[in-house]
Design a protein around this motif. Structure first.
Motif, PDB file in Angstrom:
ATOM      1  N   GLU A 101     -29.864  -9.002  44.867  1.00 34.37           N
ATOM      2  CA  GLU A 101     -28.867  -9.631  44.428  1.00 34.37           C
ATOM      3  C   GLU A 101     -28.006 -10.314  45.456  1.00 34.37           C
ATOM      4  O   GLU A 101     -27.665 -11.697  45.748  1.00 34.37           O
ATOM      5  CB  GLU A 101     -27.885  -8.779  43.980  1.00 34.37           C
ATOM      6  N   GLU A 103     -29.894 -11.485  48.607  1.00 39.53           N
ATOM      7  CA  GLU A 103     -30.561 -13.151  48.595  1.00 39.53           C
ATOM      8  C   GLU A 103     -30.383 -13.814  46.881  1.00 39.53           C
ATOM      9  O   GLU A 103     -30.264 -15.357  47.929  1.00 39.53           O
ATOM     10  CB  GLU A 103     -32.234 -12.516  48.612  1.00 39.53           C
ATOM     11  N   LYS A 104     -30.140 -13.275  46.293  1.00 43.56           N
ATOM     12  CA  LYS A 104     -29.781 -14.356  45.178  1.00 43.56           C
ATOM     13  C   LYS A 104     -28.122 -14.597  45.328  1.00 43.56           C
ATOM     14  O   LYS A 104     -28.522 -16.245  45.661  1.00 43.56           O
ATOM     15  CB  LYS A 104     -29.503 -13.868  44.052  1.00 43.56           C
ATOM     16  N   LYS A 105     -27.682 -14.244  45.875  1.00 42.82           N
ATOM     17  CA  LYS A 105     -25.977 -15.057  46.681  1.00 42.82           C
ATOM     18  C   LYS A 105     -25.888 -15.240  47.866  1.00 42.82           C
ATOM     19  O   LYS A 105     -25.382 -16.276  47.868  1.00 42.82           O
ATOM     20  CB  LYS A 105     -25.276 -13.086  46.787  1.00 42.82           C
ATOM     21  N   GLN A 107     -28.660 -17.089  48.112  1.00 44.36           N
ATOM     22  CA  GLN A 107     -29.529 -18.774  48.087  1.00 44.36           C
ATOM     23  C   GLN A 107     -28.511 -19.642  47.339  1.00 44.36           C
ATOM     24  O   GLN A 107     -28.144 -20.736  47.990  1.00 44.36           O
ATOM     25  CB  GLN A 107     -30.667 -18.569  46.928  1.00 44.36           C
ATOM     26  N   GLU A 108     -27.763 -18.826  46.317  1.00 39.80           N
ATOM     27  CA  GLU A 108     -26.245 -19.494  45.507  1.00 39.80           C
ATOM     28  C   GLU A 108     -25.359 -19.869  47.099  1.00 39.80           C
ATOM     29  O   GLU A 108     -24.490 -21.452  47.052  1.00 39.80           O
ATOM     30  CB  GLU A 108     -25.609 -18.692  44.797  1.00 39.80           C
TER      31      GLU A 108
END
Length: 184
Positions: A101, A103-105, A107-108
């Motif tokens: 999560e 890493e995803k955040k 990236q966002e």
């Protein structure tokens, strides 16, 4: 209960010892006369079996209880270790999920930052272009103003040089012709 066991053990040890001592005092021939054989191997084996049975009777339960308790403690420790291992696995899964999560955040956030940077670049580019256009317009105005001022100064200088007080009776066409010659 313990006293009874102690007395049985004492009797089991004392009776064979008393018999052996009595046989030693009388000699080996007396034993042969009583038993009908020259060795006492069979009675000694019988005595040993009685002794082993008594020891088993006295010690078996405590040993059994000791090993039972030890087995239960080991089982408890093993279940505790398994529980901790399961908790560690769950914590690992949770941490991996949180990492994914994050890493995803990240990236966002990175994508949002790039978009925001592009918008800022575009905004400042437009602002710079507007300022440049304004500066160019201001420059053009200033150039026109300077050009007009220079023309005026040239006209004034020309008039001062070419027109004197004696030349006042000049006509407008003469002034225009003179100016046209000077400018050209």
């Amino acid at each position: 209960m313990m006293r009874k066991q102690f007395l049985l053990l004492l009797a089991a040890l004392a009776v064979p010892a008393a018999l052996l001592l009595a046989g030693e005092a009388e000699g080996a021939s007396h034993y042969e006369a009583i038993a009908g054989r020259s060795t006492d191997f069979v009675p000694r084996v019988f005595n040993f079996l009685i002794f082993a049975a008594l020891v088993y009777y006295l010690v078996a339960d405590p040993i059994r209880n000791f090993f039972k308790e030890r087995r239960e403690k080991i089982a408890e420790q093993l279940s505790e270790i398994e529980r901790r291992l399961q908790e560690a696995k769950e914590a690992k899964k949770s941490a991996e999920k949180a990492l994914a999560e994050s890493e995803k955040k990240a990236q966002e956030i990175l994508e949002d930052g790039k978009k925001e940077a592009e918008l800022l670049v575009q905004r400042y580019r437009e602002l710079g272009e507007r300022e440049l256009a304004a500066l160019e317009a201001q420059y053009e105005e200033r150039m026109e103003t300077e050009e007009r001022r220079m023309v005026r100064e040239s006209i004034v200088a020309l008039l001062d040089e070419n027109i004197s007080v004696d030349d006042i009776p000049l006509t407008a066409s003469q002034v225009v012709d003179t100016l046209a010659k000077k400018v050209a």
